[in-house]
Design an enzyme around this catalytic site. Structure first.
Site, PDB file in Angstrom:
ATOM      1  N   ASP A  67      29.797 106.536  38.172  1.00  0.00           N
ATOM      2  CA  ASP A  67      28.757 107.548  37.959  1.00  0.00           C
ATOM      3  C   ASP A  67      27.446 106.921  37.497  1.00  0.00           C
ATOM      4  OD1 ASP A  67      30.395 107.034  35.671  1.00  0.00           O
ATOM      5  OD2 ASP A  67      29.623 108.796  34.641  1.00  0.00           O
ATOM      6  N   HIS A 142      31.970 100.981  24.664  1.00  0.00           N
ATOM      7  CA  HIS A 142      32.590 101.763  25.745  1.00  0.00           C
ATOM      8  C   HIS A 142      33.738 100.908  26.280  1.00  0.00           C
ATOM      9  CE1 HIS A 142      32.447 105.106  28.505  1.00  0.00           C
ATOM     10  NE2 HIS A 142      32.266 104.360  29.567  1.00  0.00           N
TER      11      HIS A 142
HETATM   12 ZN   LIG Z   1      29.515 107.859  32.735  1.00  0.00          ZN
END
Ligand SMILES: [Zn+2]
Length: 302
Positions: A67, A142
């Protein structure tokens, strides 16, 4: 059109929805164009938003989830098809070099443009210094290596006409004073005031960490992911994301002037709830819940 504005190309996390394209953002900054995190479909969203390949000077990828990067392939091929005459530089985590290489050469095409590469590693740092801004990056938190970006305009001096007049400085002498820092006994500082540079930060895909706060500090505009609502805070923590309330609290503590929330999970149907939760966290500045093809001007100078 404003000289400094955010053009929102897409706002969905993970999967596009009927109303939200994968991520994608263009920052226009005094004639420069910085494309952040082009997800799938970005080339077409650029067309719909009136953004040309020629408008791009940099491509900044926070991390290599689809994304945030599947659109790199299409955008780079379009840059080549359109034979963009100026240099374009790509920034991305060096740990994802193989992904960048694959996206860049995903299919056959005629290569007409050299894309410069300035990948980042470690904690980040200064990536580029131009007359209009300094581009920096900071490591985020992340599951795959992720970096946020920060644009800092250098401080300048704003001339004060009444003080220039009081010293009898006019015409070409004004330019000389600015270039040389003094004119006779009069210094530039005496007839001007500090003009603080503006700050813009782009913070995607991270849990709360030091980097988030450092990037957000004192920003005129902060574009930040708020994938989840507060009731799903555990999900957010497990997957390395922020909630709307966390994003609001970051912006509150950092003194952000305009907060732009984006990168929404497809599980939620009411976008207004993101705003309510960011407000409930005590953020009082300007706030935009992003939707595709929205243009958000960077606030005027203080
Ligand atoms: Zn993302």
């Amino acid at each position: 059109m404003s000289g400094r504005e955010l053009v929102v190309l897409g706002t969905a996390s993970q999967v596009p929805t009927r109303h939200r394209n994968h991520n994608g953002y263009l920052l226009r900054w005094d004639g420069q164009g910085i494309l952040f995190d082009p997800g799938e479909g970005t080339q077409r969203q650029m067309l719909r938003a009136g953004v040309a390949a020629h408008d791009l000077n940099r491509i900044c990828v926070t991390h290599f989830h689809g994304d945030h990067s599947l659109g790199v392939a299409g955008v780079i091929q379009r840059i080549n098809l359109d034979r963009v005459p100026h240099e374009i530089t790509a920034h991305f985590p060096r740990s994802g070099q193989k992904f960048f290489d694959r996206l860049r050469y995903a299919t056959a095409y005629r290569e007409t443009v050299q894309i410069g590469q300035a990948p980042l590693a470690g904690e980040g740092g200064v990536l580029a210094t131009t007359p209009g801004y300094r581009l920096e990056a900071r490591r985020l938190s992340h599951p795959v290596e992720s970096y946020g970006y920060l644009l800092v305009e250098p401080d300048g001096r704003r001339l004060l006409p009444e003080l220039l007049a009081a010293h009898g400085i006019k015409g070409p002498d004004v330019g000389r004073l600015q270039r040389e820092g003094s004119l006779g006994a009069v210094t530039l500082d005496e007839v001007s005031e500090l003009r603080r540079g503006q700050r813009f930060a782009f913070v995607m895909d991270t849990r709360l960490c030091e980097g988030v706060h450092a990037l957000a500090y004192d920003c005129d505009m902060l574009v930040i992911e708020s994938t989840f609502l507060d009731e799903d805070q555990q999900l957010a923590a497990d997957h390395g994301h922020l909630t709307a309330g966390q994003a609001g609290a970051v912006a509150r503590d950092a003194g952000v002037r305009h907060l732009v929330l984006t990168h929404f999970s497809q599980r939620y149907s009411d976008p207004d709830e993101f705003e309510r939760q960011a407000r409930a966290a005590g953020y009082e500045g300007e706030l935009t819940v992003a939707h595709d093809l929205l243009r958000v001007p960077v606030p005027k100078r203080r």
